[in-house]
Design an enzyme around this catalytic site. Structure first.
Site, PDB file in Angstrom:
ATOM      1  N   THR A 179       0.720  -1.217   0.302  1.00  0.00           N
ATOM      2  CA  THR A 179      -0.272  -0.031   0.143  1.00  0.00           C
ATOM      3  C   THR A 179       0.213   1.528  -0.234  1.00  0.00           C
ATOM      4  O   THR A 179       0.708   1.804  -0.905  1.00  0.00           O
ATOM      5  CB  THR A 179      -1.003   0.173   1.210  1.00  0.00           C
ATOM      6  OG1 THR A 179      -1.519  -1.819   1.172  1.00  0.00           O
ATOM      7  CG2 THR A 179      -2.124   1.110   0.861  1.00  0.00           C
ATOM      8  N   GLN A 231       0.642 -10.259  -6.753  1.00  0.00           N
ATOM      9  CA  GLN A 231       0.219 -10.745  -6.531  1.00  0.00           C
ATOM     10  C   GLN A 231       0.674 -12.249  -7.209  1.00  0.00           C
ATOM     11  O   GLN A 231       0.509 -12.984  -7.623  1.00  0.00           O
ATOM     12  CB  GLN A 231      -1.559 -10.844  -7.239  1.00  0.00           C
ATOM     13  CG  GLN A 231      -2.449 -10.426  -6.171  1.00  0.00           C
ATOM     14  CD  GLN A 231      -2.220 -11.040  -4.550  1.00  0.00           C
ATOM     15  OE1 GLN A 231      -2.127 -12.795  -4.331  1.00  0.00           O
ATOM     16  NE2 GLN A 231      -2.872 -10.501  -3.227  1.00  0.00           N
ATOM     17  N   CYS A 242      -9.101  -6.990   1.357  1.00  0.00           N
ATOM     18  CA  CYS A 242      -9.187  -5.457   1.430  1.00  0.00           C
ATOM     19  C   CYS A 242     -10.803  -4.709   0.842  1.00  0.00           C
ATOM     20  O   CYS A 242     -10.907  -3.350   1.167  1.00  0.00           O
ATOM     21  CB  CYS A 242      -8.183  -4.714   0.900  1.00  0.00           C
ATOM     22  SG  CYS A 242      -6.912  -5.222   1.725  1.00  0.00           S
TER      23      CYS A 242
HETATM   24  N1  PLP Z   1      -2.317  -5.030  -4.374  1.00  0.00           N
HETATM   25  C1  PLP Z   1      -2.177  -5.475  -4.337  1.00  0.00           C
HETATM   26  C2  PLP Z   1      -2.709  -6.598  -5.632  1.00  0.00           C
HETATM   27  C3  PLP Z   1      -3.288  -6.747  -3.498  1.00  0.00           C
HETATM   28  O1  PLP Z   1      -3.337  -7.994  -3.076  1.00  0.00           O
HETATM   29  C4  PLP Z   1      -2.330  -6.426  -1.915  1.00  0.00           C
HETATM   30  C5  PLP Z   1      -3.330  -6.678  -0.490  1.00  0.00           C
HETATM   31  O2  PLP Z   1      -3.890  -8.032  -0.849  1.00  0.00           O
HETATM   32  C6  PLP Z   1      -1.940  -5.029  -2.164  1.00  0.00           C
HETATM   33  C7  PLP Z   1      -1.613  -4.318  -2.922  1.00  0.00           C
HETATM   34  C8  PLP Z   1      -2.093  -4.420  -0.810  1.00  0.00           C
HETATM   35  O3  PLP Z   1      -0.533  -5.189   0.274  1.00  0.00           O
HETATM   36  P1  PLP Z   1      -0.436  -4.419   1.364  1.00  0.00           P
HETATM   37  O4  PLP Z   1      -1.452  -5.018   2.785  1.00  0.00           O
HETATM   38  O5  PLP Z   1       0.961  -4.792   1.845  1.00  0.00           O
HETATM   39  O6  PLP Z   1      -0.344  -3.070   2.040  1.00  0.00           O
END
Ligand code: PLP
Length: 388
Positions: A73, A183, A328
């Site tokens: 994020t 991913q 999320c």
């Molecule tokens: N981008 C994708 C495609 C994700 O699947 C996720 C988490 O689910 C994130 C970003 C965010 O990752 P993080 O939990 O490290 O902030």
């Protein structure tokens, strides 16, 4: 009751080897790596090894940068907001192109940029659930487009975007290209030499490292304004004391991800396909997207006549962890743009469940899930039928 974890797109177990590699940096070598004394400097060779492993894992060159972040994020926010302050900010190049199916941390950052005056185009996906280079080409304007941000693989469907072609098109047009590869790491070959991306984001907890640590790759010579200001850590590109133990663990997790890639592509895919085939033998079920252009671990299935959430609860009662989609995003799958583009009807869209495997998933677990899942579907269908 045996518990079975099939929610690896949300997060993964820390590999015990990663845990072991991190341990000395919690209570023994705990110095601040920026300190001049030996408590700090003794961590340096281990941190260098971690960086070498991260560079090797995505085939970055020594001249490129990888900055360590607190999560993907943060990495995605850094790129989008950094580009705003570096290029867009009231200038002529004020356009960002992204897709309608990005993770909320990209989508919401784009919405924020719109409030600052940026022009953001959200491309719909095609019937295969992705965006191809010809379609992107219709929207790129070399005079106006500052950045294209497209994920490498989708967290809900597992569908893989043609990143090599998309990045090459941006390069030809002099437009910066960012990919959220969260991913993709550990599931696909990720090579920033072959796919000429300018920025790439990853997160350790999706490939058997710790939560709370990630990385942002920045191609040599590409300028970006930092999101966090403060000390001179990460060459001034990201202030804040790095989580030494988590970084060292992430380096090893990346190396293990590369070493296990063949296993993931063949063996995890075999188990995934076995589960998918079993689901598809049940009448009124469907799986979203062609399995050959999906990450080898992911199934997003839809089951007519069964509420996705009811099925998740029933599986959970039986010790199986699955999800209705992104951990999320709480919005209903009915409005999922991938479902809309792929012509998935409303009833099926309402019944999606995501099952995501990892290299720690065993055949025995898959056999148990097949048996419990098929019985669950039958039971829930009976309940909903008898309540009409
Ligand atoms: N981008 C994708 C495609 C994700 O699947 C996720 C988490 O689910 C994130 C970003 C965010 O990752 P993080 O939990 O490290 O902030």
């Amino acid at each position: 009751m045996q518990r079975i974890y099939l929610d690896n797109n949300a997060t993964t177990i820390v590999d015990p080897k990663v845990k072991e590699a991190m341990e000395p940096f919690i209570c023994q070598m705990y110095g601040n790596p920026n300190s001049l004394h030996s408590f700090g400097t003794e961590t340096h060779p281990y941190m260098k090894l971690a960086f070498d492993r991260l560079y090797a894992g995505i085939n970055a060159s020594d001249d490129d940068d990888i900055i360590i972040t607190s999560c993907a994020t943060e990495g995605n926010n850094t790129v989008l907001k950094g580009i705003y302050y570096q290029i867009i900010n009231g200038g002529k190049k004020n356009q960002v192109i992204t897709t309608q199916v990005e993770h909320p941390c990209v989508a919401q950052s784009c919405k924020f940029l719109e409030t600052l005056g940026a022009d953001v185009i959200y491309l719909p996906v095609n019937r295969d659930g992705v965006v191809d280079a010809d379609f992107l080409g219709e929207y790129i304007d070399p005079d106006r487009t500052a950045l294209v941000s497209i994920m490498w693989a989708n967290n809900e469907t597992g569908l893989i975007f043609p990143i090599r072609e998309l990045a090459a098109l941006c390069r030809e047009n002099g437009v910066l290209f960012h990919t959220d590869a969260v991913q993709a790491i550990g599931k696909l070959k990720v090579d920033v030499h072959e796919a000429p991306v300018d920025f790439l984001t990853f997160s350790a907890h999706k490939f058997h490292g710790m939560k709370g640590v990630g990385g942002l790759y920045i191609r040599n010579g590409v300028k970006i304004s930092p999101l966090l200001h403060g000390g001179e850590q990460m060459g001034g590109k990201r202030a804040g004391t790095v989580n030494t133990a988590a970084l060292i663990g992430m380096g090893l997790a990346m190396e293990l991800a590369s070493e296990n890639l063949e296993y993931e592509i063949n063996e995890v895919k075999r188990l995934r396909d076995k589960l998918e085939d079993a689901i598809l033998t049940v009448k009124g079920t469907g799986v979203i997207g062609n399995r050959e252009i999906r990450t080898p671990n992911t199934i997003l299935a839809s089951i007519k006549g069964v509420e996705g959430e009811a099925l998740i609860w029933d599986l959970n009662k039986n010790g199986i962890a699955a999800s209705t989609g992104s951990a999320c995003a709480s919005e209903s799958l009915e409005s999922n743009p991938t479902f809309v583009a792929m012509g998935i009807d409303n009833e099926l869209a309402h019944t999606g469940i995501r099952l995501s495997l990892s290299r720690f998933t065993t055949e025995n677990e898959i056999d148990i899930v097949i048996s419990i899942l098929t019985k669950s579907i039958e039971r829930l269908r009976e309940i909903s039928f008898s309540s009409i």
